[in-house]
Design an enzyme around this catalytic site. Structure first.
Site, PDB file in Angstrom:
ATOM      1  N   GLY A  93       0.798  -1.219   0.000  1.00 10.27           N
ATOM      2  CA  GLY A  93       0.000   0.000   0.000  1.00 10.27           C
ATOM      3  C   GLY A  93       0.833   1.272   0.000  1.00 10.27           C
ATOM      4  N   GLY A  97       4.817  -1.469  -4.971  1.00  7.86           N
ATOM      5  CA  GLY A  97       4.421  -2.384  -6.042  1.00  7.86           C
ATOM      6  C   GLY A  97       4.327  -1.667  -7.374  1.00  7.86           C
ATOM      7  CG  ASN A 124      -3.561 -11.370  -3.860  1.00  7.53           C
ATOM      8  OD1 ASN A 124      -3.940 -10.352  -3.289  1.00  7.53           O
ATOM      9  ND2 ASN A 124      -2.293 -11.688  -3.983  1.00  7.53           N
ATOM     10  CE1 TYR A 131       0.291  -7.061 -10.729  1.00  8.13           C
ATOM     11  CE2 TYR A 131      -1.042  -8.902  -9.999  1.00  8.13           C
ATOM     12  CZ  TYR A 131       0.164  -8.253 -10.046  1.00  8.13           C
ATOM     13  OH  TYR A 131       1.251  -8.791  -9.402  1.00  8.13           O
TER      14      TYR A 131
END
Length: 149
Positions: A93, A97, A124, A131
């Site tokens: 978060g 990523g 997930n 994504y």
């Protein structure tokens, strides 16, 4: 927070392997890890490397990785396959990523790949939403097949 994303080095492998183990626990599959740091070192940094590695560091500590390799599609040509995008739990978060995925996409473009492919577990939800925010197409039509030796 000072985040640095860079190419992985042989010296990074022990910390990288700890992240792999952390991911296996998160995915409720810790008992399925049969790889070793020694094998990862040989496979990624030996005479014939078979994977690429990006690491994300915060204050000199590796807190995320992107591990990838080149695959070939008869329909699309050279593709980059993202094997794992791992961010340690305490850093999820934080935007780490995104930095890793952006760097992975940049690597695919720099090596003239026609796209990036990966898998995500159907349960997930945080990863799926992440994504999808990139406009990724999640394909429920294909079934994964495995033959283990």
């Amino acid at each position: 927070m000072n985040i640095q994303v860079r190419k992985g080095t042989p010296e990074d492998v022990p910390q990288v392997f700890k992240l792999v183990q952390e991911l296996a626990v998160y995915e409720k599959a810790a008992d399925q890890v049969s790889n070793t740091p020694e094998q990862m070192l040989e496979d990624g940094f030996g005479p014939n490397p078979i994977y690429g590695l990006l690491v994300a560091e915060v204050d000199g500590k590796i807190v995320g990785i992107s591990m990838y390799y080149t695959r070939y599609s008869t329909w699309k040509g050279k593709r980059l396959y993202l094997e794992d995008l791992i961010v340690t739990e305490s850093m999820r978060g934080s935007g780490l990523g995104k930095k890793l995925l952006d760097a992975t996409i940049a690597e695919a473009r720099a090596t003239q790949c026609t796209g990036v492919m990966w898998q995500v577990l159907d349960w997930n939800e945080p990863a799926i939403k992440f994504y999808e925010s990139y406009g990724a197409r999640l394909d429920a039509e294909w079934i994964n097949c495995h033959l283990d030796f």
